[in-house]
Design a protein around this motif. Structure first.
Motif, PDB file in Angstrom:
ATOM      1  N   SER A 181       0.971  -1.119  -0.313  1.00  0.00           N
ATOM      2  CA  SER A 181       0.265   0.018  -0.048  1.00  0.00           C
ATOM      3  C   SER A 181       0.678   1.240  -0.026  1.00  0.00           C
ATOM      4  N   ALA A 182       1.618   1.215   0.642  1.00  0.00           N
ATOM      5  CA  ALA A 182       2.963   2.351   0.831  1.00  0.00           C
ATOM      6  C   ALA A 182       3.608   2.789  -0.367  1.00  0.00           C
ATOM      7  N   PHE A 183       4.116   1.359  -0.913  1.00  0.00           N
ATOM      8  CA  PHE A 183       4.550   1.694  -2.285  1.00  0.00           C
ATOM      9  C   PHE A 183       4.077   2.048  -3.512  1.00  0.00           C
ATOM     10  N   ASN A 184       2.444   1.640  -4.011  1.00  0.00           N
ATOM     11  CA  ASN A 184       1.682   2.412  -4.741  1.00  0.00           C
ATOM     12  C   ASN A 184       0.922   3.501  -3.734  1.00  0.00           C
ATOM     13  N   ILE A 185       1.031   4.642  -3.177  1.00  0.00           N
ATOM     14  CA  ILE A 185       1.167   5.091  -2.937  1.00  0.00           C
ATOM     15  C   ILE A 185       2.354   6.500  -2.625  1.00  0.00           C
ATOM     16  N   ASN A 186       3.049   5.668  -3.171  1.00  0.00           N
ATOM     17  CA  ASN A 186       3.941   6.711  -2.979  1.00  0.00           C
ATOM     18  C   ASN A 186       4.462   6.356  -4.685  1.00  0.00           C
ATOM     19  N   ALA A 187       4.328   5.509  -5.591  1.00  0.00           N
ATOM     20  CA  ALA A 187       4.099   5.723  -6.887  1.00  0.00           C
ATOM     21  C   ALA A 187       3.503   6.301  -7.629  1.00  0.00           C
ATOM     22  N   GLN A 188       1.965   6.980  -7.200  1.00  0.00           N
ATOM     23  CA  GLN A 188       1.112   7.492  -7.148  1.00  0.00           C
ATOM     24  C   GLN A 188       1.982   8.988  -6.931  1.00  0.00           C
ATOM     25  N   THR A 189       2.061   9.382  -5.549  1.00  0.00           N
ATOM     26  CA  THR A 189       2.481  10.701  -5.524  1.00  0.00           C
ATOM     27  C   THR A 189       3.533  11.194  -6.243  1.00  0.00           C
ATOM     28  N   GLU A 190       4.356  10.316  -7.033  1.00  0.00           N
ATOM     29  CA  GLU A 190       5.846  10.344  -8.316  1.00  0.00           C
ATOM     30  C   GLU A 190       4.647  11.267  -9.373  1.00  0.00           C
ATOM     31  N   LYS A 191       3.427  10.200  -9.792  1.00  0.00           N
ATOM     32  CA  LYS A 191       3.318  10.478 -10.885  1.00  0.00           C
ATOM     33  C   LYS A 191       2.686  12.020 -11.053  1.00  0.00           C
ATOM     34  N   ASP A 192       1.740  11.796  -9.499  1.00  0.00           N
ATOM     35  CA  ASP A 192       1.293  13.303  -9.405  1.00  0.00           C
ATOM     36  C   ASP A 192       1.877  14.553 -10.063  1.00  0.00           C
ATOM     37  N   SER A 193       3.320  14.688  -9.233  1.00  0.00           N
ATOM     38  CA  SER A 193       4.519  15.664  -9.148  1.00  0.00           C
ATOM     39  C   SER A 193       4.910  15.907 -10.347  1.00  0.00           C
ATOM     40  N   LEU A 194       5.087  14.501 -11.065  1.00  0.00           N
ATOM     41  CA  LEU A 194       5.547  14.531 -12.499  1.00  0.00           C
ATOM     42  C   LEU A 194       4.710  15.557 -13.386  1.00  0.00           C
ATOM     43  N   LEU A 195       3.273  15.108 -13.036  1.00  0.00           N
ATOM     44  CA  LEU A 195       1.983  15.718 -14.349  1.00  0.00           C
ATOM     45  C   LEU A 195       1.904  17.098 -14.238  1.00  0.00           C
ATOM     46  N   LYS A 196       2.209  17.811 -12.614  1.00  0.00           N
ATOM     47  CA  LYS A 196       2.088  18.748 -12.222  1.00  0.00           C
ATOM     48  C   LYS A 196       3.047  19.955 -12.714  1.00  0.00           C
ATOM     49  N   ARG A 197       4.259  18.873 -12.988  1.00  0.00           N
ATOM     50  CA  ARG A 197       5.806  19.472 -13.698  1.00  0.00           C
ATOM     51  C   ARG A 197       5.271  19.995 -15.059  1.00  0.00           C
ATOM     52  N   ASP A 198       5.032  18.794 -15.764  1.00  0.00           N
ATOM     53  CA  ASP A 198       4.902  18.379 -17.429  1.00  0.00           C
ATOM     54  C   ASP A 198       3.432  19.137 -17.426  1.00  0.00           C
ATOM     55  N   ALA A 199       2.428  19.372 -17.111  1.00  0.00           N
ATOM     56  CA  ALA A 199       1.394  19.398 -17.343  1.00  0.00           C
ATOM     57  C   ALA A 199       1.165  19.889 -19.322  1.00  0.00           C
ATOM     58  N   ASP A 200       1.595  21.423 -18.732  1.00  0.00           N
ATOM     59  CA  ASP A 200       1.385  22.114 -19.985  1.00  0.00           C
ATOM     60  C   ASP A 200       1.978  21.325 -21.328  1.00  0.00           C
ATOM     61  N   ASN A 201       3.018  20.991 -21.334  1.00  0.00           N
ATOM     62  CA  ASN A 201       3.873  19.770 -22.178  1.00  0.00           C
ATOM     63  C   ASN A 201       2.552  18.827 -22.694  1.00  0.00           C
ATOM     64  N   ILE A 202       2.824  18.163 -21.835  1.00  0.00           N
ATOM     65  CA  ILE A 202       1.326  16.673 -21.965  1.00  0.00           C
ATOM     66  C   ILE A 202       0.635  17.344 -22.620  1.00  0.00           C
ATOM     67  N   ILE A 203      -0.301  18.343 -21.984  1.00  0.00           N
ATOM     68  CA  ILE A 203      -0.924  18.736 -23.072  1.00  0.00           C
ATOM     69  C   ILE A 203      -1.029  19.406 -24.750  1.00  0.00           C
ATOM     70  N   SER A 204      -0.480  20.282 -24.587  1.00  0.00           N
ATOM     71  CA  SER A 204      -0.146  20.148 -26.432  1.00  0.00           C
ATOM     72  C   SER A 204       0.215  18.957 -27.091  1.00  0.00           C
ATOM     73  N   GLU A 205       1.254  17.907 -26.533  1.00  0.00           N
ATOM     74  CA  GLU A 205       1.324  16.954 -27.313  1.00  0.00           C
ATOM     75  C   GLU A 205       0.507  15.406 -27.611  1.00  0.00           C
ATOM     76  N   LEU A 206      -0.667  15.878 -26.453  1.00  0.00           N
ATOM     77  CA  LEU A 206      -1.523  14.831 -26.321  1.00  0.00           C
ATOM     78  C   LEU A 206      -3.077  15.512 -27.803  1.00  0.00           C
ATOM     79  N   ARG A 207      -2.800  17.230 -27.516  1.00  0.00           N
ATOM     80  CA  ARG A 207      -3.641  17.918 -28.640  1.00  0.00           C
ATOM     81  C   ARG A 207      -3.716  17.745 -29.428  1.00  0.00           C
ATOM     82  N   PHE A 208      -2.410  17.747 -30.082  1.00  0.00           N
ATOM     83  CA  PHE A 208      -1.984  17.078 -31.172  1.00  0.00           C
ATOM     84  C   PHE A 208      -1.810  16.065 -31.658  1.00  0.00           C
ATOM     85  N   MET A 209      -1.443  14.765 -30.915  1.00  0.00           N
ATOM     86  CA  MET A 209      -2.211  13.630 -31.234  1.00  0.00           C
ATOM     87  C   MET A 209      -3.607  12.915 -31.387  1.00  0.00           C
ATOM     88  N   TYR A 210      -4.821  13.864 -30.511  1.00  0.00           N
ATOM     89  CA  TYR A 210      -6.067  13.778 -30.479  1.00  0.00           C
ATOM     90  C   TYR A 210      -6.706  14.937 -32.182  1.00  0.00           C
TER      91      TYR A 210
END
Length: 204
Positions: free
Chosen positions: A12-41
């Motif tokens: 459980s602790a591992f899963n929580i830490n893994a999700q927290t890390e993913k949230d942190s990375l998405l927060k950092r890169d959200a604008d770039n990810i949105i631009s890339e997803l928009r292109f793909m869409y």
């Protein structure tokens, strides 16, 4: 018993830490990810609309799709590309693009978790005029089992909270014939006066 409880706590602790890390990375890169997803869409949808309307002009395709049902059918009949041309475009362009998009979506999901609209809007002020899950419905058949596993995991993790989107993706991945994937996940099937059936989403 104590060892089992300890193991459960560690997982459980591992899963929580893994999700927290993913949230942190998405927060950092959200604008770039949105631009890339928009292109793909836009690439995914634009080429498919080209098959039906013979143009990549989004303003024109949007105006066509705003027509009445009868007018739309007439327009599609007049503008749609011939079957041989459609087949060649699918073979040489759409199928390779679907594979590229799927590979990239898997990379994004593994690193950031599924980039739902809710998660993206949490970390970015960008206007998002598309739904990222649509990219997944054109996943090539060869990716079916892997993508189902990923989507089920992301739904359970809470990264994809929209049950209707979850059901719609499963319906596509499983061949678009068994509507139980949708009716078991947020859709209601009703019978029309003419005897045909319709599916209505219960999700907002």
């Amino acid at each position: 018993m104590k060892k089992l409880l300890l193991l459960i706590c560690l997982i459980s602790a591992f899963n929580i830490n893994a999700q927290t890390e993913k949230d942190s990375l998405l927060k950092r890169d959200a604008d770039n990810i949105i631009s890339e997803l928009r292109f793909m869409y836009n690439l995914d949808q634009g080429i498919r609309k080209y098959l039906d309307y013979g143009t990549l002009d989004k303003h024109l395709t949007d105006s066509i799709e705003s027509l009445s049902e009868e007018q739309l059918k007439k327009a599609e009949k007049e503008l749609s590309l011939t079957k041989p041309v459609r087949n060649e475009i699918f073979k040489n362009f759409l199928n390779p693009i679907d594979t590229l998009n799927t590979d990239r979506m898997i990379e994004i999901i593994e690193k950031y978790g599924f980039p739902s609209l809710k998660r993206l809007k949490k970390y970015s002020d960008q206007k998002i005029e598309f739904s990222p899950y649509i990219i997944l419905i054109h996943t090539p058949f060869s990716y079916k089992n892997r993508m189902i596993e990923i989507i089920e995991r992301e739904y359970k993790a809470g990264n994809m909270k929209n049950i209707c989107q979850y059901g719609y993706i499963l319906w596509h991945l499983n061949g678009r014939s068994d509507f139980s994937y949708m009716t078991n996940n947020g859709y209601k099937m009703s019978r029309k006066d003419d005897g045909t059936f319709s599916l209505e989403s219960s999700c907002k």
